[in-house]
Write an enzyme that holds these catalytic residues in place. Structure first.
Site, mmCIF file in Angstrom:
data_model
loop_
_atom_site.group_PDB
_atom_site.id
_atom_site.type_symbol
_atom_site.label_atom_id
_atom_site.label_comp_id
_atom_site.label_asym_id
_atom_site.label_seq_id
_atom_site.Cartn_x
_atom_site.Cartn_y
_atom_site.Cartn_z
ATOM 1 N NE ARG A 51 -1.728 -2.176 2.678
ATOM 2 C CZ ARG A 51 -1.804 -3.421 2.195
ATOM 3 N NH1 ARG A 51 -2.815 -3.761 1.458
ATOM 4 N NH2 ARG A 51 -0.876 -4.322 2.482
ATOM 5 C CB THR A 52 3.334 2.614 2.392
ATOM 6 O OG1 THR A 52 2.550 2.103 3.462
ATOM 7 C CG2 THR A 52 3.835 3.999 2.746
ATOM 8 C CE LYS A 80 26.651 -2.733 -4.804
ATOM 9 N NZ LYS A 80 26.706 -1.607 -5.764
ATOM 10 N NE ARG A 101 6.812 0.767 5.188
ATOM 11 C CZ ARG A 101 5.619 0.190 5.104
ATOM 12 N NH1 ARG A 101 5.534 -1.092 4.807
ATOM 13 N NH2 ARG A 101 4.528 0.869 5.309
ATOM 14 C CG HIS A 129 2.937 3.743 8.731
ATOM 15 N ND1 HIS A 129 3.102 4.587 7.643
ATOM 16 C CD2 HIS A 129 2.566 2.541 8.221
ATOM 17 C CE1 HIS A 129 2.846 3.908 6.539
ATOM 18 N NE2 HIS A 129 2.522 2.668 6.865
#
Ligand code: CP
Length: 303
Positions: A51-52, A80, A101, A129
């Site tokens: 969704r986000t 890395k 995120r 959030h």
């Protein structure tokens, strides 16, 4: 330049303006179809999302902009050993705004300190959030008509659930909100939130059985027991199906109660509930696009 790290970064007045804009976008999408022509959004997702990430991408494309990014830390140079600080300096050369995120609490904030472009916290570990909270607030305001004067039950994983933490923090700024926290003992709301409510004199109670409080609720915010936040698989298996909202339990609720859920769901809402007009979680996901469009326009100072 302004970032979004917490829903509290906006005053209630600024949020009202943002939600007015989101509702205008909902009603007049063509008016905004070229508002971000020539702009680029970077989606930097170090943790899974449907969704986000996709609603941010949809939001930017619907505004006429373009999108770059990665959906997995393993496909970025984080694999890395590159730091978030270095990555955002590079992303700042490529994009005009970034949604990030990260599984580590505070990582988007660290990025914001080194960034040359606005950074939006798209979820950091078990912490916050904020754009889900903006989605939740817009949904409540649009479907209930206001952001005050209701009893809200938050049910499920209230210990690790960042969507619940963010929503509680945002709702305490509105009048006459009463919280009912519904969770097993092991997944109770963190002490810092309970202390904050006590300090502000905000009404709350904590219960274990959902059935006992259903008739009192104006809103029920269901949450998933999150496998990815547990250290011990046995605990997850024991708690994952602790709550299942079904038609029998919905029968105990008010006729105008709304069920919200940030999604994804697993078993905590039976699919039979989807047909109930009070099930608002798919409409909520749609509001997520409008509010992210409004947020992009606001942070890019195009609104
Ligand atoms: N609500 C939410 O954050 O969903 P995703 O994890 O799919 O982005």
């Amino acid at each position: 330049m302004r970032h979004l790290m917490s829903p509290l970064d906006f005053t209630p007045e600024e949020l009202d303006k943002l939600f007015d804009l989101a509702n205008d976008i909902e009603n007049n999408p063509a008016k905004y179809a070229h508002a971000c022509d020539g702009k680029i959004l970077a989606t930097c997702f170090y943790e899974p999302s449907t969704r986000t990430r996709l609603s941010f991408e949809s939001a930017m494309i619907r505004l006429g902009g373009r999108v770059i990014g990665f959906s997995d830390a393993a496909s970025s140079s984080a694999s890395k050993g590159e730091s978030v600080s270095d990555t955002i300096r590079i992303i700042s050369c490529y994009a005009d705004i970034c949604a990030m995120r990260h599984p580590k609490e505070g990582a988007p904030m660290v990025a914001g300190e080194k960034s040359g472009i606005p950074v939006i916290n798209a979820g950091d570990g078990g912490h916050q959030h904020p754009t889900q909270t903006l989605t939740d607030l817009l949904t409540i305001r649009s479907l209930k008509g206001s952001l005050g004067g209701f009893t809200i039950g938050l049910c499920g994983d209230l210990k690790f659930g960042r969507t619940a933490h963010s929503l509680i923090n945002a709702l305490v700024r509105y009048d006459n909100i009463r919280f009912i926290f519904i969770s097993p003992e092991e997944l109770r709301c963190p002490d810092y939130i309970i202390e904050m409510l006590k300090k502000k004199g905000i009404s709350y109670s904590e219960v274990i059985r959902l059935e006992d409080v259903m008739p009192e609720l104006d809103l029920l915010y269901m949450t998933r027991v999150q496998k990815e936040r547990f250290f011990n698989e046995e605990d997850y298996i024991r708690l994952k199906d602790f709550y299942i909202l079904d038609t029998a339990k919905m029968g105990l609720a008010k006729e105008d109660m709304l069920v919200l859920h940030p999604l994804p769901r697993v078993n905590e809402i039976s699919v039979e509930v989807d047909a109930d007009p009070r099930a608002a979680y798919f409409r909520q996901a749609q509001y997520g696009v409008y509010v992210r469009m409004a947020l992009i326009l606001t942070l890019l100072e195009l609104a």
